[in-house]
Design a protein around this motif. Structure first.
Motif, PDB file in Angstrom:
ATOM      1  N   ALA A 116      20.094  19.897  -5.258  1.00 60.16           N
ATOM      2  CA  ALA A 116      20.234  18.415  -5.306  1.00 60.16           C
ATOM      3  C   ALA A 116      21.101  18.031  -6.613  1.00 60.16           C
ATOM      4  CB  ALA A 116      18.907  17.906  -5.458  1.00 60.16           C
ATOM      5  N   GLN A 117      20.806  18.810  -7.866  1.00 62.45           N
ATOM      6  CA  GLN A 117      21.457  18.443  -8.893  1.00 62.45           C
ATOM      7  C   GLN A 117      23.200  19.003  -8.735  1.00 62.45           C
ATOM      8  OE1 GLN A 117      18.992  20.821 -11.599  1.00 62.45           O
ATOM      9  NE2 GLN A 117      18.225  18.676 -12.743  1.00 62.45           N
ATOM     10  N   ASN A 165      12.742  22.401   4.318  1.00 59.11           N
ATOM     11  CA  ASN A 165      13.713  22.594   3.160  1.00 59.11           C
ATOM     12  C   ASN A 165      14.779  21.510   3.273  1.00 59.11           C
ATOM     13  OD1 ASN A 165      13.826  26.275   3.373  1.00 59.11           O
ATOM     14  ND2 ASN A 165      12.427  24.977   2.280  1.00 59.11           N
ATOM     15  N   VAL A 166      15.257  21.170   4.220  1.00 56.85           N
ATOM     16  CA  VAL A 166      16.274  20.191   4.365  1.00 56.85           C
ATOM     17  C   VAL A 166      15.589  18.932   4.085  1.00 56.85           C
ATOM     18  CG1 VAL A 166      17.625  18.950   6.076  1.00 56.85           C
ATOM     19  CG2 VAL A 166      17.519  21.440   6.206  1.00 56.85           C
ATOM     20  N   SER A 167      14.209  18.549   4.661  1.00 54.65           N
ATOM     21  CA  SER A 167      13.814  17.176   4.443  1.00 54.65           C
ATOM     22  C   SER A 167      13.501  17.165   2.767  1.00 54.65           C
ATOM     23  CB  SER A 167      12.471  16.937   5.050  1.00 54.65           C
ATOM     24  OG  SER A 167      12.019  15.955   5.003  1.00 54.65           O
ATOM     25  N   ASP A 168      12.914  18.170   2.091  1.00 53.52           N
ATOM     26  CA  ASP A 168      12.672  18.179   0.745  1.00 53.52           C
ATOM     27  C   ASP A 168      13.994  18.009  -0.073  1.00 53.52           C
ATOM     28  OD1 ASP A 168      10.021  18.597   1.492  1.00 53.52           O
ATOM     29  OD2 ASP A 168      10.126  20.568   0.954  1.00 53.52           O
ATOM     30  N   LEU A 169      14.842  18.585   0.418  1.00 48.77           N
ATOM     31  CA  LEU A 169      16.160  18.578  -0.583  1.00 48.77           C
ATOM     32  C   LEU A 169      16.741  16.915  -0.483  1.00 48.77           C
ATOM     33  CD1 LEU A 169      18.638  19.517  -1.935  1.00 48.77           C
ATOM     34  CD2 LEU A 169      19.545  20.468   0.052  1.00 48.77           C
ATOM     35  N   TRP A 170      16.663  16.473   0.708  1.00 50.66           N
ATOM     36  CA  TRP A 170      17.056  14.898   0.994  1.00 50.66           C
ATOM     37  C   TRP A 170      16.207  13.984  -0.065  1.00 50.66           C
ATOM     38  CZ3 TRP A 170      14.992  10.629   3.974  1.00 50.66           C
ATOM     39  CH2 TRP A 170      15.764   9.450   3.857  1.00 50.66           C
ATOM     40  N   TRP A 171      14.882  14.177  -0.082  1.00 47.23           N
ATOM     41  CA  TRP A 171      14.223  13.463  -0.926  1.00 47.23           C
ATOM     42  C   TRP A 171      14.373  13.697  -2.351  1.00 47.23           C
ATOM     43  CZ3 TRP A 171      11.729   9.089   0.350  1.00 47.23           C
ATOM     44  CH2 TRP A 171      11.358   8.831   1.651  1.00 47.23           C
ATOM     45  N   LEU A 185      16.734  11.382  -7.277  1.00 45.86           N
ATOM     46  CA  LEU A 185      17.658  11.768  -8.509  1.00 45.86           C
ATOM     47  C   LEU A 185      18.854  10.792  -8.394  1.00 45.86           C
ATOM     48  CD1 LEU A 185      17.635  15.722  -8.444  1.00 45.86           C
ATOM     49  CD2 LEU A 185      16.923  14.015 -10.366  1.00 45.86           C
ATOM     50  N   ALA A 186      18.871   9.760  -7.757  1.00 50.82           N
ATOM     51  CA  ALA A 186      20.092   8.684  -7.715  1.00 50.82           C
ATOM     52  C   ALA A 186      20.397   8.324  -8.955  1.00 50.82           C
ATOM     53  CB  ALA A 186      19.703   7.678  -6.564  1.00 50.82           C
ATOM     54  N   THR A 245      14.086  11.501 -14.591  1.00 49.85           N
ATOM     55  CA  THR A 245      15.214  11.904 -14.785  1.00 49.85           C
ATOM     56  C   THR A 245      16.260  10.829 -14.445  1.00 49.85           C
ATOM     57  OG1 THR A 245      14.801  14.312 -14.424  1.00 49.85           O
ATOM     58  CG2 THR A 245      17.116  13.631 -14.240  1.00 49.85           C
ATOM     59  N   SER A 246      16.112  10.307 -13.516  1.00 45.94           N
ATOM     60  CA  SER A 246      16.811   9.236 -12.963  1.00 45.94           C
ATOM     61  C   SER A 246      16.975   7.871 -14.045  1.00 45.94           C
ATOM     62  CB  SER A 246      16.779   8.485 -11.619  1.00 45.94           C
ATOM     63  OG  SER A 246      16.884   9.382 -10.658  1.00 45.94           O
ATOM     64  N   ALA A 247      15.765   7.516 -14.460  1.00 44.81           N
ATOM     65  CA  ALA A 247      15.384   6.561 -15.497  1.00 44.81           C
ATOM     66  C   ALA A 247      16.325   6.683 -16.860  1.00 44.81           C
ATOM     67  CB  ALA A 247      14.182   6.362 -15.641  1.00 44.81           C
ATOM     68  N   TYR A 248      16.073   8.080 -17.174  1.00 44.74           N
ATOM     69  CA  TYR A 248      16.881   8.391 -18.290  1.00 44.74           C
ATOM     70  C   TYR A 248      18.224   8.368 -18.340  1.00 44.74           C
ATOM     71  CZ  TYR A 248      18.766  11.945 -21.602  1.00 44.74           C
ATOM     72  OH  TYR A 248      19.477  12.547 -22.820  1.00 44.74           O
ATOM     73  N   PHE A 249      18.794   8.861 -17.204  1.00 45.90           N
ATOM     74  CA  PHE A 249      20.368   8.491 -17.359  1.00 45.90           C
ATOM     75  C   PHE A 249      20.884   7.173 -17.405  1.00 45.90           C
ATOM     76  CE2 PHE A 249      20.434  13.217 -16.428  1.00 45.90           C
ATOM     77  CZ  PHE A 249      21.661  13.495 -16.654  1.00 45.90           C
ATOM     78  N   LEU A 250      19.935   6.415 -16.647  1.00 50.06           N
ATOM     79  CA  LEU A 250      20.321   4.828 -16.553  1.00 50.06           C
ATOM     80  C   LEU A 250      20.126   4.295 -17.693  1.00 50.06           C
ATOM     81  CD1 LEU A 250      18.890   4.024 -13.038  1.00 50.06           C
ATOM     82  CD2 LEU A 250      21.385   4.357 -13.555  1.00 50.06           C
ATOM     83  N   ILE A 251      19.051   4.605 -18.406  1.00 49.20           N
ATOM     84  CA  ILE A 251      18.747   4.068 -19.835  1.00 49.20           C
ATOM     85  C   ILE A 251      19.762   4.371 -20.843  1.00 49.20           C
ATOM     86  CG2 ILE A 251      17.291   4.166 -21.736  1.00 49.20           C
ATOM     87  CD1 ILE A 251      14.972   4.104 -19.572  1.00 49.20           C
ATOM     88  N   ASN A 252      20.330   5.785 -20.813  1.00 55.36           N
ATOM     89  CA  ASN A 252      21.352   6.170 -21.546  1.00 55.36           C
ATOM     90  C   ASN A 252      22.648   5.410 -21.389  1.00 55.36           C
ATOM     91  OD1 ASN A 252      20.517   8.130 -23.267  1.00 55.36           O
ATOM     92  ND2 ASN A 252      21.257   9.757 -22.429  1.00 55.36           N
TER      93      ASN A 252
END
Length: 418
Positions: free
Chosen positions: A251-252, A329-335, A340-341, A397-404
């Motif tokens: 995903a990353q 695996n596919v479903s988990d990757l999408w979530w 991580l948006a 992780t998403s929150a961190y990037f947006l706050i930065n």
């Protein structure tokens, strides 16, 4: 626009090569202990890439821009040899000590997976040295605004690597993937070196080296700290169920691929342009260009997330839903990608806001800010993972990037730089 389109195409092709190699490994082997070991072993080389990309390249491009051909060749080779010597020595030390420090980074791995991880790490340390050298070479090319050949060299090395991977993986297994990843970096270094001109010994007393060291110091050590996130992710996810680490990494990497396309097509050509505007003292033009580029890149990031939300599940299933990858695996990757948006939007837009600081020669402010936010973020990340598992890790992780991103934009506006 033509250059941006061409660079975007070449960058997409390059990233497609990298994505194809990871896709082939995962679908051929399946998401499990072997891929967990491979992707965990990539943590340190990726950290070096992040440090080089986040510090050395941003420092060297403004320094090398606008210089004479002879001066630029002299400085570029000086940086190349110094960086190569440093990272070569570092790789040697890490290789010898791998049986001692690798277990500390993946405490949740079993004995067999740990032994494989150590072996793969030692192999990929070779690629780490070449990746560091590539950072200097890319800076030299970007300073001359020669973006196309750098992308073509990377594409050629990627094509050769894919061909070797298709042949070697069924025979030698995941170890072949590690060797070929290092080989790709080496091929890229060789292709880029051929056009750098005759080698020259470094002048340790050169003004450019002193300026580069002064600017890179806060970035180098600061970036090493706040870019250590992949190591922490691998540490936490090593105790998660099998395949979770691999899926989180994928995903990353998918988001990193989109980030790189935008960076190389829009952000990288923006660095020498903004540096030239700063040197000319045209502050109004700097602010106008920075605002326009920030809005453009942010819009692209949001459009990408909308696509993932609406059609991402079907696309992921089309790409990964075969071989040894299961529907679960596919479903988990999408979530994980949805969670991580914020990392993607904050990452692509943050490239532009950081560039404004770097073009002005200010490497201290963004580094200091990132150190502060990262110091607060890491305990929160660990707590979220302990409470809510992978979902908590990704959302934090998403929150961190947006706050930065928001903090950087606030500082730039306060200083009348945006």
């Amino acid at each position: 626009m033509k250059q941006a389109a061409l660079l975007g195409f070449l960058s997409a092709a390059n990233i497609g090569m990298a994505f194809l190699s990871q896709w082939y490994v995962v679908t051929a082997i399946g998401a499990g202990p072997e891929t967990d070991a491979l992707f965990a072993g990539m943590a340190l080389p990726q950290l070096v890439l992040a440090v080089i990309g986040g510090s050395l390249t941003h420092v060297l491009v403004p320094i090398l821009s606008g210089e004479s051909t002879e001066r630029r060749r002299h400085d570029a080779w000086g940086f190349f040899l110094l960086v190569g010597g440093f990272f070569g020595a570092l790789a040697g030390l890490l290789h010898v000590g791998a049986p001692y420090w690798v277990p500390l980074t993946v405490p949740g791995f079993g004995a067999d997976t740990l032994a494989l991880t150590i072996n793969l790490v030692q192999i990929q340390l070779i690629g780490m040295v070449f990746a560091a050298l590539n950072g200097v070479q890319w800076a030299a090319y970007h300073a001359q605004q020669k973006f196309v050949w750098a992308e073509i060299a990377s594409l050629l090395s990627g094509v050769i690597s894919i061909a070797l991977l298709i042949w070697a993986l069924p025979i030698y297994g995941v170890v072949a993937a590690a060797w070929i990843a290092s080989l790709r970096m080496g091929l890229q270094t060789a292709l880029l070196t051929s056009s750098m001109g005759a080698p020259m010994l470094p002048d340790l007393h050169a003004q450019s080296i002193r300026v580069a060291w002064r600017r890179v110091k806060p970035l180098l050590f600061g970036t090493l700290y706040y870019k250590s996130e992949p190591v922490i992710d691998r540490y936490l996810l090593s105790s998660a169920p099998n395949a979770t680490l691999s899926l989180y990494y994928l995903a990353q990497q998918i988001y990193a691929a989109g980030n790189q396309v935008i960076n190389k097509a829009l952000a990288a050509p923006f660095v020498p342009l903004l540096s030239s505007l700063y040197k000319s003292g045209n502050d109004v033009a700097v602010r106008r260009a920075a605002r326009r580029k920030l809005m453009e890149v942010t819009g692209l990031g949001m459009a990408g997330i909308l696509f993932i939300a609406l059609a991402g599940r079907e696309v992921i299933d089309l790409l990964f839903g075969h071989g040894r990858m299961t529907s679960e695996n596919v479903s988990d990757l999408w979530w994980i990608m949805l969670w991580l948006a914020g990392m993607f939007i904050g990452g692509v837009a943050g490239q532009i806001s950081s560039t404004v600081f770097y073009a002005a020669g200010d490497t201290v402010t963004p580094t200091r800010m990132s150190i502060i936010t990262y110091t607060v973020y890491i305990p929160g990340k660990i707590f979220a993972f302990q409470m809510w598992g992978t979902q908590g890790l990704a959302l934090t992780t998403s929150a961190y990037f947006l706050i930065n991103l928001l903090v950087q934009v606030r500082i730039l506006r306060t200083r009348n730089m945006l």
